[in-house]
Enzyme design. Structure first.
Site, short mmCIF file in Angstrom:
data_model
loop_
_atom_site.label_atom_id
_atom_site.label_comp_id
_atom_site.label_asym_id
_atom_site.label_seq_id
_atom_site.Cartn_x
_atom_site.Cartn_y
_atom_site.Cartn_z
N PHE A 86 5.56 1.76 -1.79
CA PHE A 86 4.37 2.47 -2.25
C PHE A 86 3.21 1.50 -2.43
O PHE A 86 2.10 1.73 -1.94
CB PHE A 86 4.70 3.17 -3.58
CG PHE A 86 3.58 4.00 -4.17
CD1 PHE A 86 3.66 5.38 -4.14
CD2 PHE A 86 2.48 3.41 -4.78
CE1 PHE A 86 2.64 6.16 -4.70
CE2 PHE A 86 1.46 4.18 -5.33
CZ PHE A 86 1.54 5.55 -5.29
N CYS A 87 3.46 0.39 -3.13
CA CYS A 87 2.39 -0.58 -3.39
C CYS A 87 2.03 -1.38 -2.15
O CYS A 87 0.87 -1.77 -1.97
CB CYS A 87 2.80 -1.50 -4.54
SG CYS A 87 2.91 -0.66 -6.14
N VAL A 88 3.00 -1.65 -1.29
CA VAL A 88 2.69 -2.32 -0.02
C VAL A 88 1.70 -1.49 0.77
O VAL A 88 0.69 -1.99 1.29
CB VAL A 88 3.98 -2.57 0.79
CG1 VAL A 88 3.64 -2.99 2.23
CG2 VAL A 88 4.84 -3.64 0.12
#
Length: 334
Positions: A85-87
């Site tokens: 998600f954060c990538v």
């Protein structure tokens, strides 16, 4: 309707009042995303939500250093923590900085062509291993250390919250996997991302109590106050464990070497016997491995969403604190 929230049911953002509404307003203004789920998921515990936002804002957004560099640091942390998600989010935010070719190179699994960018990304990845930055200079100027270190530590916390409490999809149907969507999303955020932000504005959202001593690496910037406030708020979650579970969790994290646990999760407490200790340790070391069964084993009528956020935040910040306390300061670049 599908929901991005795995184990909590936050109030609709439009129903927010008080400090939660104030955080959402500042997020919309300074982050450019209206009520992002990464922070909405913390809204049942405003005392966690506010310092988590403050640390990210004062380091990534308003702290010293280039936004591209700090986005690369956050991306490196997210890769190391296995947080897709954060990538995906930071790949899109690199588009917002105007570094479109860099963003797409990374989205395709490549490494930056620019040597300085490559060093920053590598530095972010190596922060997961306590003591992993023992040798060599920082890949950024000395005066930018508060911004970069604060960003890295903020995302060690945020990655764990996201992996534990949200699904992996940044956008419905994983639409961010399409190049056109990434580019358009980044361009929509470009004006906000490139606009200077005044340091210290998020500190007005914090509890009016002394959070404790700010870390020396923050150099007297608002980053240090935000970090101390998040530490104080997150560690309150220890009260959800009994003394034996508390000691087990803290000792295990203290002994952690930064590796990802084996698939069998050998050495983790049994969910039937010590569900709280298991959840806290998973939040610290492998939040992406938290299952429905783990949460169900711990849940009782008195364990509200507020309690779950606090327990996960406690485990997450134990890992952050382990990383931060093991930082053997390299010789900063001048």
């Amino acid at each position: 309707m599908p929901t991005p929230f795995r184990y909590t049911e936050p109030l609709p953002p439009r129903a927010a009042t008080g400090r939660v509404a104030e955080v959402y307003a500042q997020l919309s203004r300074d982050f450019g995303i209206d009520k992002p789920v990464t922070f909405v998921v913390l809204s049942s515990a405003p005392e966690i939500l506010a310092p988590a936002w403050a640390l990210m804002r004062e380091s990534l957004i308003a702290g010293p250093g280039s936004r591209t560099g700090k986005e690369l640091a956050a991306l490196g942390v997210s890769l190391a923590n296995r947080c897709p998600f954060c990538v995906d989010a930071h790949t899109m935010l690199l588009h917002a900085t105007g570094d479109h070719a860099l963003a797409e190179r990374l989205a395709a699994g490549g490494r930056p062509e620019n040597e300085e960018h490559a060093r920053v990304l590598d530095w972010g990845e190596r922060t997961r291993v306590p003591g992993g930055l023992r040798t060599g200079p920082y890949p950024f100027p000395r005066e930018h250390a508060p911004g970069y270190l604060g960003t890295a530590l903020a995302f060690h916390f945020i990655n764990r919250i996201v992996s534990a409490l949200l699904t992996e999809n940044l956008l419905p149907g994983n639409a961010q996997r399409f190049r056109a969507v990434r580019s358009l999303g980044g361009r929509a955020l470009a004006r906000t991302v490139r606009r200077p932000a005044r340091p210290g504005d998020a500190l007005t959202l914090l509890d009016p109590v002394d959070p404790g001593e700010a870390p020396a690496w923050a150099g007297g910037t608002p980053v240090g106050i935000a970090y101390a406030a998040l530490l104080r708020a997150a560690m309150a979650g220890a009260g959800l464990l009994d003394a034996d579970d508390h000691d087990l969790v803290e000792q295990t994290v203290q002994d952690w070497d930064g590796t990802h646990p084996p698939l069998a999760l050998s050495g983790f407490p049994d969910r039937r016997e010590r569900p709280g200790a298991r959840l806290a340790l998973l939040a610290a070391l492998a939040p992406y491995r938290i299952t429905d069964e783990d949460v169900a084993a711990w849940r009782r009528p008195e364990h509200t969403d507020h309690c779950l956020v606090h327990l996960v935040a406690y485990g997450a910040f134990l890992a952050v604190d382990r990383v931060e306390s093991a930082l053997n300061r390299p010789i900063a670049r001048t």
